[in-house]
Design a protein around this motif. Structure first.
Motif, PDB file in Angstrom:
ATOM      1  N   GLN A  62       7.424  12.875   0.524  1.00  0.00           N
ATOM      2  CA  GLN A  62       7.598  11.665  -0.636  1.00  0.00           C
ATOM      3  C   GLN A  62       6.935  10.436   0.367  1.00  0.00           C
ATOM      4  OE1 GLN A  62      11.441  11.322  -2.279  1.00  0.00           O
ATOM      5  NE2 GLN A  62      11.297  13.141  -3.179  1.00  0.00           N
ATOM      6  N   ILE A  63       6.356   9.486  -0.505  1.00  0.00           N
ATOM      7  CA  ILE A  63       5.794   8.225  -0.028  1.00  0.00           C
ATOM      8  C   ILE A  63       6.232   7.112  -1.042  1.00  0.00           C
ATOM      9  CG2 ILE A  63       3.826   9.039   1.382  1.00  0.00           C
ATOM     10  CD1 ILE A  63       2.091   8.481  -0.917  1.00  0.00           C
ATOM     11  N   THR A  64       6.379   5.855  -0.635  1.00  0.00           N
ATOM     12  CA  THR A  64       6.804   4.787  -1.475  1.00  0.00           C
ATOM     13  C   THR A  64       5.633   4.193  -2.293  1.00  0.00           C
ATOM     14  OG1 THR A  64       6.291   3.187   0.394  1.00  0.00           O
ATOM     15  CG2 THR A  64       8.680   4.091   0.116  1.00  0.00           C
ATOM     16  N   ASP A  65       4.414   4.173  -1.751  1.00  0.00           N
ATOM     17  CA  ASP A  65       3.429   3.754  -2.668  1.00  0.00           C
ATOM     18  C   ASP A  65       2.180   3.984  -2.154  1.00  0.00           C
ATOM     19  OD1 ASP A  65       3.029   2.126  -0.273  1.00  0.00           O
ATOM     20  OD2 ASP A  65       4.089   0.389  -1.003  1.00  0.00           O
ATOM     21  N   GLN A  66       0.817   3.502  -3.078  1.00  0.00           N
ATOM     22  CA  GLN A  66      -0.292   3.593  -2.395  1.00  0.00           C
ATOM     23  C   GLN A  66      -0.845   3.305  -1.152  1.00  0.00           C
ATOM     24  OE1 GLN A  66      -3.084   5.762  -4.427  1.00  0.00           O
ATOM     25  NE2 GLN A  66      -0.968   6.580  -5.203  1.00  0.00           N
ATOM     26  N   ALA A  67      -0.272   2.213  -0.762  1.00  0.00           N
ATOM     27  CA  ALA A  67      -0.556   1.582   0.409  1.00  0.00           C
ATOM     28  C   ALA A  67      -0.295   2.585   1.734  1.00  0.00           C
ATOM     29  CB  ALA A  67       0.212   0.393   0.870  1.00  0.00           C
ATOM     30  N   THR A  68       0.908   3.309   1.439  1.00  0.00           N
ATOM     31  CA  THR A  68       1.363   4.080   2.358  1.00  0.00           C
ATOM     32  C   THR A  68       0.198   5.221   2.565  1.00  0.00           C
ATOM     33  OG1 THR A  68       3.588   3.393   1.835  1.00  0.00           O
ATOM     34  CG2 THR A  68       3.264   5.848   3.127  1.00  0.00           C
ATOM     35  N   LEU A  69      -0.020   5.965   1.251  1.00  0.00           N
ATOM     36  CA  LEU A  69      -0.750   6.803   1.249  1.00  0.00           C
ATOM     37  C   LEU A  69      -2.069   6.594   1.997  1.00  0.00           C
ATOM     38  CD1 LEU A  69      -2.037   9.576   0.150  1.00  0.00           C
ATOM     39  CD2 LEU A  69      -2.692   8.469  -1.805  1.00  0.00           C
ATOM     40  N   TYR A  70      -3.045   5.465   1.836  1.00  0.00           N
ATOM     41  CA  TYR A  70      -3.824   5.271   2.395  1.00  0.00           C
ATOM     42  C   TYR A  70      -3.739   4.926   3.932  1.00  0.00           C
ATOM     43  CZ  TYR A  70      -6.187   4.203  -1.966  1.00  0.00           C
ATOM     44  OH  TYR A  70      -6.856   4.269  -3.330  1.00  0.00           O
TER      45      TYR A  70
END
Length: 67
Positions: free
Chosen positions: A38-46
């Motif tokens: 799990q990640i918190t947001d798209q910025a984390t994914l990038y």
């Protein structure tokens, strides 16, 4: 929060999990690694994708689902 699965070519050592936002590391057939978690947001994914790029890993699949 978002659920993410990332598949890359090559075998990534599970010790990289902490550096990759604590995604779980699974080795799969055909010399591939699956990262799940799990990640918190798209910025984390990038940020994760940038780290994988910097390691020279080839992306095979990226799946993200809101939970």
């Amino acid at each position: 929060m978002q659920k993410v699965e990332i598949r890359v070519e090559g075998l990534l050592d599970p010790q990289w999990s902490e550096w990759l936002e604590k995604l779980e590391v699974f080795h799969e057939d055909h010399d591939q690694t699956l990262l799940k978690g799990q990640i918190t947001d798209q910025a984390t994914l990038y940020g994760i994708l940038k780290k994988l790029r910097d390691l020279g890993l080839k992306l095979i699949l990226v799946m993200v689902a809101d939970i």
